[in-house]
Design an enzyme around this catalytic site. Structure first.
Site, PDB file in Angstrom:
ATOM      1  CD  GLU A  31      -2.797  -1.586   2.600  1.00 17.82           C
ATOM      2  OE1 GLU A  31      -2.024  -0.627   3.275  1.00 17.82           O
ATOM      3  OE2 GLU A  31      -3.136  -2.072   2.748  1.00 17.82           O
ATOM      4  CD  GLU A  62      -3.580  -4.713   5.585  1.00 17.33           C
ATOM      5  OE1 GLU A  62      -4.357  -5.119   5.014  1.00 17.33           O
ATOM      6  OE2 GLU A  62      -3.145  -3.251   5.338  1.00 17.33           O
ATOM      7  N   PRO A  91      -4.245  -8.788   8.990  1.00 18.21           N
ATOM      8  CG  PRO A  91      -5.930  -7.461   8.477  1.00 18.21           C
ATOM      9  CD  PRO A  91      -5.010  -7.447   9.047  1.00 18.21           C
ATOM     10  CG  HIS A 131       0.158   3.203  13.652  1.00 19.19           C
ATOM     11  ND1 HIS A 131      -0.771   3.035  13.899  1.00 19.19           N
ATOM     12  CD2 HIS A 131       0.396   3.683  12.735  1.00 19.19           C
ATOM     13  CE1 HIS A 131      -1.634   3.698  13.536  1.00 19.19           C
ATOM     14  NE2 HIS A 131      -1.186   3.580  12.096  1.00 19.19           N
TER      15      HIS A 131
HETATM   16  C1  LIG Z   1      -5.581  -3.948   8.188  1.00 20.71           C
HETATM   17  C2  LIG Z   1      -4.784  -1.483   7.892  1.00 20.71           C
HETATM   18  N1  LIG Z   1      -3.851  -1.592   6.706  1.00 20.71           N
HETATM   19  C3  LIG Z   1      -3.788  -0.182   6.894  1.00 20.71           C
HETATM   20  C4  LIG Z   1      -3.734   0.851   7.478  1.00 20.71           C
HETATM   21  C5  LIG Z   1      -3.233   1.914   7.281  1.00 20.71           C
HETATM   22  N2  LIG Z   1      -4.019   2.554   6.285  1.00 20.71           N
HETATM   23  C6  LIG Z   1      -4.619   4.020   7.691  1.00 20.71           C
HETATM   24  S1  LIG Z   1      -6.102   4.431   6.922  1.00 20.71           S
HETATM   25  C7  LIG Z   1      -5.514   4.000   5.271  1.00 20.71           C
HETATM   26  C8  LIG Z   1      -6.555   4.458   4.144  1.00 20.71           C
HETATM   27  C9  LIG Z   1      -7.575   4.317   4.052  1.00 20.71           C
HETATM   28  O1  LIG Z   1      -8.519   4.967   3.250  1.00 20.71           O
HETATM   29  P1  LIG Z   1      -9.948   4.748   2.868  1.00 20.71           P
HETATM   30  O2  LIG Z   1     -10.045   3.388   3.222  1.00 20.71           O
HETATM   31  O3  LIG Z   1     -10.119   5.086   1.957  1.00 20.71           O
HETATM   32  O4  LIG Z   1     -10.251   5.736   4.306  1.00 20.71           O
HETATM   33  P2  LIG Z   1      -9.859   7.185   4.163  1.00 20.71           P
HETATM   34  O5  LIG Z   1      -8.773   7.330   5.610  1.00 20.71           O
HETATM   35  O6  LIG Z   1      -9.337   7.641   3.186  1.00 20.71           O
HETATM   36  O7  LIG Z   1     -11.506   7.849   4.742  1.00 20.71           O
HETATM   37  C10 LIG Z   1      -4.297   3.058   5.418  1.00 20.71           C
HETATM   38  C11 LIG Z   1      -3.369   2.341   4.066  1.00 20.71           C
HETATM   39  C12 LIG Z   1      -4.734   0.504   8.719  1.00 20.71           C
HETATM   40  N3  LIG Z   1      -4.820   1.278   9.220  1.00 20.71           N
HETATM   41  N4  LIG Z   1      -5.631  -1.338   8.123  1.00 20.71           N
END
Ligand SMILES: Cc1ncc(C[n+]2csc(CCOP(=O)(O)OP(=O)(O)O)c2C)c(N)n1
Lengths: 326, 388
Positions: A31, A62, A91, A131
């Site tokens: 990602e 994941e 995941p 984290h």
């Molecule tokens: C399982 C998991 N993988 C990666 C992350 C890291 N992460 C936090 S927010 C995010 C992006 C999320 O995007 P979206 O679902 O579109 O929601 P937005 O933040 O844009 O509201 C990522 C990759 C996470 N929190 N949980």
């Protein structure tokens, strides 16, 4: 000799670059690894130089990342996948544990799974929930996986390339709070074997065994102990599966004392494994029980408590004193 | 160009497809809209009746909710910059999606948010200062989910959609007529958990509304990196309806969510709502969006600002005078001040707090470690303070 001073983050970046450059089968996936260069910028600039077919921004999934990496590996590729943070590997845990780890054995050795799963891990950066965790024991417990963690830039540079060259799946834990620490990297030297421990500082009174983020803390503790006239040896284990027990044994049989230090919870942790093995191997050389310093049996706490939770200089020195008091 | 067209016309080489410039602009054919960006009310055959009860008071109320939520959000961002918060996930631009859906809920409905639903929390009556503890690093939650039927923020992407589905299954088993709503992002839609929640909710006909805020980005990845068909269409394959709503139109968000909730209450099962909106700021305060998106994209979305649009409508209808806006400004300032003071006064947790509530029934090892740690800490009390 090409010695350069660089941060661990930069060393990992250079290492990936080298791997992509030398082997067209190497892929980087995860990602935000593309344009953004990863949230820690470990993959910075790689997509620009190697293209979107080699440095792949994946959907936010994941299980999908690791599951497709397995398929790519079966097809002859060598995927290096990035999990954004320690707490988000779960995941993918199913794919890693039930599939990635076991497939080589199930196929009678006929298929290879050269997949590297990079995970920035550990605390100390003031982050929110999920984290800051250290789940290495959960992976080391699974047969079929190799688990390593560099503690410095030189090891970051070399160990990652060795992990990519390995035909086995390697869980590569990167100590995120050390990303910005600089060290000398000799890009032409012959590196230590991937799973060999290394004496990071020689000493005669007691051995501290650590890996990843805690090596630095142990070196600081050793320096502080020296001022009190104690000679502390620090062993950088580098690999949690396999563990270089011979190196630990050699050190302990010199010093007679061992303290294992890690951020992960002590309960069922790698310290337990080391303590048990060393007690079996070196019982008559030990002057004190093997002690462990690490996290508590509690969820990793909110950032304002992490200094209390993480083993710092004082807790390591306290354990040194307790050991020497026997 | 619409998402549909992008998917249909360019089915080949992935490397050329992802580009910020090709992103849809929001004038989507399927977009439910009741209020245009210019603030004009447009009719909709299916959804007008769901907002027919709104008078000037209610409209001003929605406006007030959005303004205060935005102000709260801006204050939190500022507090992060001042070092009072470790991190902040801003909702800037998503106020209509959150207030519209949040105000559609009944008190006995249950909300499962992600980590950005500050506006929904506001609608549930959660004290906004409670939202900050987690971002300040003093706790992992900060409120009792049952006191406002507003669950804790969930950081692991998509997990909560399954919790919402299970909760809704329980609601149905109980024979209650309340509904459940799960919030998630366009990025989260790729997670297996979200697909599994669709499967379970469809199979068990669970009274749950999936409210996806498609804010166009998942950190640096555009929606096209998650899906090749418009997200709301995904529901069809699972056997329940999906609808795309203008996420910057608070009236449309209210109407569409009310309709979906009513459907759930009637026992007709789940609905997927895709609120088509935009994250105006960075993903979080740690993010640098200049690395992956263009300023002109934001400018295009600013023209569709949810707050401005309702303001224009209120003014044109004569529903609000200058005094209303002035009073609201003062109320915003007061809210910001209260939040700032509350954060600064927020105490660090006690060292021993990390051993609290690890188990409901207690655990011998935790007790032992707590005692050891207390003794260790106490050993410093007498000694002169050593530098760390
Ligand atoms: C399982 C998991 N993988 C990666 C992350 C890291 N992460 C936090 S927010 C995010 C992006 C999320 O995007 P979206 O679902 O579109 O929601 P937005 O933040 O844009 O509201 C990522 C990759 C996470 N929190 N949980």
């Amino acid at each position: 000799m090409a010695v350069e001073k660089m941060s661990l983050a930069k060393a990992l970046n250079e290492s990936l670059r080298k791997a992509l450059d030398t082997d067209p089968k190497v892929l980087v996936m995860g990602e935000d690894v593309g344009k953004l260069g990863g949230v820690f910028r470990i993959t910075d600039g790689l997509q620009k130089d190697f293209g979107e077919e080699r440095v792949i921004d994946t959907p936010l999934a994941e299980s999908g990342i690791v599951g497709t990496a397995i398929g790519l590996a079966l097809r002859g590729y060598r995927p290096v996948v990035e999990i954004q943070f320690d707490g988000f590997v779960f995941p993918a845990y199913d794919q890693i544990v039930t599939q990635l780890a076991k497939m080589h054995a199930r196929a009678l050795g006929k298929v290879k799974l050269p997949v590297v799963v990079r995970i920035p891990y550990g605390g100390g950066i003031g982050a929110v929930e999920h984290h800051s965790e250290s789940p290495e024991a959960l992976f080391a417990h699974v047969a079929g996986l190799k688990v390593v963690s560099p503690s410095n830039a030189a090891d970051g540079y070399w160990m990652l390339q060795q992990a990519i060259q390995s035909d086995d799946p390697v869980i590569f834990f990167e100590p995120k709070r050390r990303y910005w620490d600089k060290g000398e990297v000799d890009t032409e030297s012959i590196p230590d074997p991937l799973h060999a421990a290394r004496v990071a500082r020689a000493g005669t009174d007691i051995t501290l065994a650590a890996y990843g983020p805690m090596v630095k803390v142990c070196l600081e503790a050793a320096a502080a102990a020296e001022e009190e006239g104690k000679s502390v040896e620090v062993l950088d284990l580098r690999s949690m599966s396999p563990i270089d027990f011979d190196a630990v044994q050699r050190s302990v049989e010199r010093t007679g004392r061992l303290v294992v230090v890690h951020e992960a919870p002590v309960f069922y942790g790698s310290g337990a494994e080391i303590a048990a093995r060393i007690t079996e191997r070196s019982f008559y050389h030990l002057e004190a029980p093997v002690l462990r310093v690490g996290g508590f049996h509690a969820p990793y706490p909110p950032a304002r408590l992490e200094e209390e939770y993480l083993p710092g200089l004082d807790r390591v020195l306290d354990a040194v004193d307790r050991s020497l008091a026997y | 160009m619409t998402v549909e067209n992008t998917a249909a016309r360019k089915p080949r080489r992935s490397s050329k497809r992802v580009s910020a410039a090709k992103k849809p602009t929001g004038s989507e054919p399927q977009l439910v809209q009741l209020l245009t960006p210019e603030g004009e009310r447009v009719e909709h055959p299916d959804y007008d009746r769901h907002v027919a009860d709104l008078g000037p008071d209610e409209l001003r109320g929605l406006y007030r909710d959005m303004v205060l939520t935005r102000r709260f959000d801006a204050e939190a961002t500022a507090l992060q910059r001042q070092g009072e918060l470790g991190l902040w996930a801003s909702l800037l631009g998503q106020e209509a999606a959150q207030i519209g859906s949040g105000r559609a809920l009944r008190d006995d409905d249950y909300v499962f948010p992600t980590y950005r639903e500050h506006g929904v929390a506001w609608c549930r009556g959660v004290d906004p200062t409670n939202l900050l503890g987690m971002f300040r690093g003093v706790n992992h939650g900060g409120w009792d989910p049952n006191s406002n039927n507003f669950h804790l923020y969930t950081i692991v992407i998509g997990s909560q959609t399954l919790h919402a589905t299970g909760y809704a299954m329980g609601v149905a088993k109980d024979g209650a007529d309340s509904a459940v709503i799960a919030y998630f992002g366009d990025g989260a839609s790729s997670q297996g958990d979200v697909a599994e929640s669709f499967t379970f909710s469809a199979v068990y006909n669970a009274p749950v509304v999936f409210f996806c805020q498609n804010n166009q980005w998942a950190i640096s990845e555009p929606t096209e990196r998650q899906t090749r068909v418009p997200l709301y269409q995904r529901a069809q394959g699972f056997g329940f309806p999906g609808v795309r709503v203008d996420g910057n139109d608070v009236l449309a968000c209210l109407a569409v969510t009310r309709s979906a909730l009513e459907r759930a209450r009637r026992g007709e099962g789940p609905t997927l709502v895709e609120a088509f909106t935009y994250r105006m700021g960075a993903h979080t305060t740690s993010d640098d969006p200049t690395r992956y998106r263009h300023d002109d994209e934001r400018a295009a979305w600013e023209a569709k600002d949810p707050i401005l649009r309702l303001r224009k409508y209120l003014a044109a209808q004569g529903h609000a005078d200058e005094a209303f806006f002035t009073e609201l400004d003062a109320e915003s300032d007061a809210l910001a001040k209260r939040v700032r003071e509350a954060v600064r006064a927020m105490p660090d947790p006690d060292d021993m707090a990390m051993f609290d509530n690890v188990y409901a029934d207690g655990h011998a090892l935790v007790d032992e470690e707590r005692a050891q740690f207390a003794a260790y800490q106490a050993s410093f009390a007498d000694a002169p303070q050593e530098g760390k």
